[in-house]
Each structure stands twice: as C-alpha cells, then as structure tokens.
Design an enzyme around this catalytic site. Structure first.
Site, PDB file in Angstrom:
ATOM      1  N   LYS A   2       2.794 -14.104   5.884  1.00 52.16           N
ATOM      2  CA  LYS A   2       3.231 -15.300   4.948  1.00 52.16           C
ATOM      3  C   LYS A   2       4.687 -15.414   4.943  1.00 52.16           C
ATOM      4  CE  LYS A   2       1.888 -18.138   1.584  1.00 52.16           C
ATOM      5  NZ  LYS A   2       0.898 -18.987   1.891  1.00 52.16           N
ATOM      6  N   TYR A  25       0.742  -1.329  -0.036  1.00 50.50           N
ATOM      7  CA  TYR A  25      -0.010  -0.046   0.044  1.00 50.50           C
ATOM      8  C   TYR A  25       0.935   1.280  -0.195  1.00 50.50           C
ATOM      9  CZ  TYR A  25      -4.868  -1.308   0.680  1.00 50.50           C
ATOM     10  OH  TYR A  25      -5.939  -2.008   0.399  1.00 50.50           O
ATOM     11  N   ASP A  35      -6.659  -5.288   4.688  1.00 50.18           N
ATOM     12  CA  ASP A  35      -7.489  -4.922   4.111  1.00 50.18           C
ATOM     13  C   ASP A  35      -8.583  -6.185   3.611  1.00 50.18           C
ATOM     14  OD1 ASP A  35      -8.734  -3.239   2.444  1.00 50.18           O
ATOM     15  OD2 ASP A  35      -7.525  -3.857   0.416  1.00 50.18           O
ATOM     16  N   ASP A  57      -3.031 -17.512   4.326  1.00 53.07           N
ATOM     17  CA  ASP A  57      -3.872 -18.301   3.535  1.00 53.07           C
ATOM     18  C   ASP A  57      -4.519 -19.311   4.512  1.00 53.07           C
ATOM     19  OD1 ASP A  57      -1.773 -19.416   4.108  1.00 53.07           O
ATOM     20  OD2 ASP A  57      -1.281 -20.528   2.481  1.00 53.07           O
TER      21      ASP A  57
END
Ligand code: NAD
Length: 368
Positions: A191, A124, A249, A225
C-alpha cells in the site's frame, strides 16, 4: 536413508489431523524416522511451558517438522506457540498454496496461486503502546513534535517496522520458490501510495530483487485493496503473491475462502534450512477428539513437506490421491458435503483411509 522429521501432534483437533497426515505421507512409500515431540496443552502439563526447549531443539536438529495446530491459551500468560516457533527458528517465510480441487464447493474454480507472507515484522512485531500510559503519552508528544500530525491523547499506538533486509529476503524467497516450482509470475502486494516509507521500502525492494530475475520470472506490483478485489473477480491472474505480514495474513484467509475454506488450506513456515509444515487452520477445540474434522489441509501440508524433502514423485501421487477422493466426494468429512448434516459424511480417520486406499491403487498400477 529415512528422512528424520520432528512430529508435533499439537492439541485440540491437532493430533487427529496430524496423525492422518503422517499416515498418508508414510503410505507414499517414503521412509521416515519420526521424532515425536510435544507442544501446547500436553507440554504445559508436563513442562509448564507450551513450547519446551527439547521440542525446539529437535526441530533445529532435524530441520524439518510437521505440526498439528496448537491452541493459544487465553489469559494464562502464554504466548502463541505458533508465533514463538516462527520467532525462535527464524521461519521468515510463510507459504500458503491455494488451489481449487474439483468436488470442493467453493466460490471460485481454477485457482492455483501461492501466498508468500513475510513472517517476522510489520504490525505483527507486537510493538504496542496501550492507551492511557505515561510512555504512550510521551510517545504521542514526541511523534506530534516530529511530524506535526495530530494524534488523539487517548490513542493506543502500534509500530510497523519494515526493513530492507526482511523485504529483500522474502522477495528473493518468492522468486526462488517460483523457479523451484515452475511458477511464472510474482506479484508484490503493498500500500505504497499511502504508507510511503514502510510499504514504499517494500515496493522498492521488490522491484530491485525482481530486476535480477528478469526474463526468468515475470513481475508486477499491486496495491493491496485492488488486489483483494481482483482476487475475487479474477483469481487466475495470480501465480505467486509476495507481501508483508498483515496483508499476507488477510489475503491468505481470503484465498482459503476462495478455494473452499480452512479445511483444504495447507501451509509451511520456512527459514534458512528449517521448515515447519502445518495447516492454515487452528485447533478448533470444540471438535477435539470427535474424529470429525477435515484432514485435507494437514495431508496437503504433508504433501508440501514431501516436495521440500525432494520427494517429488511421491508428493505428486499423494496430491493426486487427495484430488481423487475430493472429486469423488464420497469418503469426505461433513464440511465437504453439500449438506453439512449429510449422514454419509465420514470421519477424519476414514477420509485419510480413503486417500491411503487411492495411493495403494496407484502404487499397484505403477508396479505393473
Ligand atoms: P480454527 O481454525 O481452529 O477454527 C475455526 C473454525 O473453522 C472451526 O470452528 C471449524 O468450524 C472450522 N475448521 C477449522 N479447521 C477445520 C477442519 N480441519 N475441518 C473442518 N472445519 C474446520 O480457528 P479459531 O477457532 O480461531 O482458533 C482456535 C485455536 O487455534 C486458537 O487458540 C488459536 O489461537 C489457534 N490457532 C492455531 C493455529 C496454528 O496452530 N497454526 C492457527 C490458527 C489458530
């Protein structure tokens, strides 16, 4: 002493839902001195900028603002006011509680979690290199030399900065929020198995900060995930989720969906000593001026503002009043009806009136 708060109505459906929230927080009996300032379309007309300096200055001085959603004009060269506000005021923490309310049709029940999203960096940050430009070609060549990773020559590149400073700051915020709000567990989401440097840094920072809270707040970290699936299957396993900007988000929209959609999802953007309260949803321009949309998300953002101001008992009463109106399911907007064309749906103003009516009833009971 009344609380001084900057009131930014916003545009599109903003003024309608912001006004509903303002009336509801006032109906708790807490005294406010509102400093009304414009941003968005009205500000473009008057100041030729969607975020005038005097609006920013008002938020800096009052340190608390409540804001209706604001449209990001497409193709007019104006950046998102919402992003600009977060950057200018260094509102590094985005806080989005997701709680099930009886009476709201939703895929999950009994959800009660809070997403704490880092607001200042990650993909972002807007550090982007368009495909086909000389600078991008030079960057691709440099990256290929450094890493021996093949990158297609026609690629566009986005940069993902993740710093120790911002990671430790947001995780500390999440733990402090947990202590302040009686929450039991913080889950850091990343992640790190794939992005070993950026997400690895975030994971290490979260483990380091968690150690300082051991025995007071439980901690775990999970992959983004797997978290997405677990949120759908077992949302009650989660209490506070702290995560990077992009994952935050996406996960906050997923969680808003779990509890019944954007109409009921409140939020806040918080920095050191400054906080701006706003719904998760946008300005829904096609509904502007129709007195039609759901004010719940904005009213609950107002409830969060009361908590932030230390007005815990009025905040509880407002939450209970909203919960009662939702549970009863009578004076609610079209999106909360089983059939969206149900003629018994009420407008934005009437739903806020119903919440205010409930508040008055509880106030009478308390005073007896
Ligand atoms: P949106 O959230 O405005 O609307 C999407 C759809 O969600 C609407 O068409 C409507 O069906 C539904 N919806 C949203 N709020 C609702 C409510 N209170 N009650 C009932 N239904 C509701 O998203 P969008 O259409 O992608 O964005 C419109 C504009 O808002 C864009 O310019 C965007 O940049 C801006 N935006 C602003 C903010 C903010 O001010 N914080 C946040 C998101 C989007």
């Amino acid at each position: 002493m009344p609380h001084r708060v900057t009131f930014i109505p916003g545009d599109g459906i903003g003024p309608e839902v912001a006004q509903a929230a303002r009336r509801c927080v006032e109906a708790t009996g807490v005294a406010f001195r509102w400093d009304e300032r414009i941003a968005g379309e009205a500000a473009i007309k008057e100041f030729n900028t969607p975020l005038p300096e005097e609006t920013l200055q008002s938020v800096r001085e009052n340190r608390v603002a409540i804001k209706g959603p604001i449209t990001t004009p497409i193709g007019k060269g104006f950046r998102s006011v919402n992003v600009a506000l977060r950057k200018q005021l260094n509102l590094y923490a985005c806080v989005r509680p997701c709680r099930s309310y009886a009476g709201v049709l939703a895929p999950a029940q009994g959800v009660d979690l809070v997403i704490v999203r880092e607001n200042t960096e990650d993909l972002y940050a807007g550090i982007e290199f368009p495909a086909g430009r000389d600078r991008t070609a030079a960057l691709i060549k440099q990256l290929s030399d450094w890493t021996s990773q093949p990158i297609q020559p026609d690629a566009a590149i986005s940069i993902k900065p993740i710093s120790t400073t911002a990671s430790e700051r947001i995780v500390t915020f999440a733990f402090e929020y947990a202590l302040a709000h009686g929450r039991k567990k913080v889950t850091a989401v990343h992640k790190a198995n794939i992005m070993k440097e950026t997400d690895g840094l975030f994971m290490e920072a979260s483990r380091r900060i968690a150690a300082a809270y051991q025995g007071r707040v439980a901690f775990e970290d999970r992959l983004v995930d797997a978290t997405s699936m677990q949120l759908v299957l077992r949302p009650k396993d989660f209490d506070i989720i702290v995560t990077e900007n992009l994952y935050g988000d996406i996960l906050s929209d997923l969680c808003a969906g779990l509890i019944g959609g954007l109409g009921v999802a409140p939020g806040a953007n918080i920095g050191d000593g400054v906080a701006v309260f706003e719904a998760v949803h946008g300005s829904a321009p096609k509904y502007a001026g129709q007195d039609k949309v759901n004010p719940t998300a904005m009213i609950l953002s107002g409830m969060m503002m009361l908590q932030h101001l230390g007005e815990h008992e009025p905040a509880k009463r407002l939450d209970a009043a909203v919960a009662a109106v939702l549970k009863e399911g009578r004076a609610v907007t079209y999106d909360l009806k089983r059939d969206r064309n149900d003629p018994s749906a009420v407008g934005t103003k009437a739903m806020a009136d119903a919440v205010i009516e409930r508040l008055k009833r509880t106030a009478v009971r308390v005073s007896r």
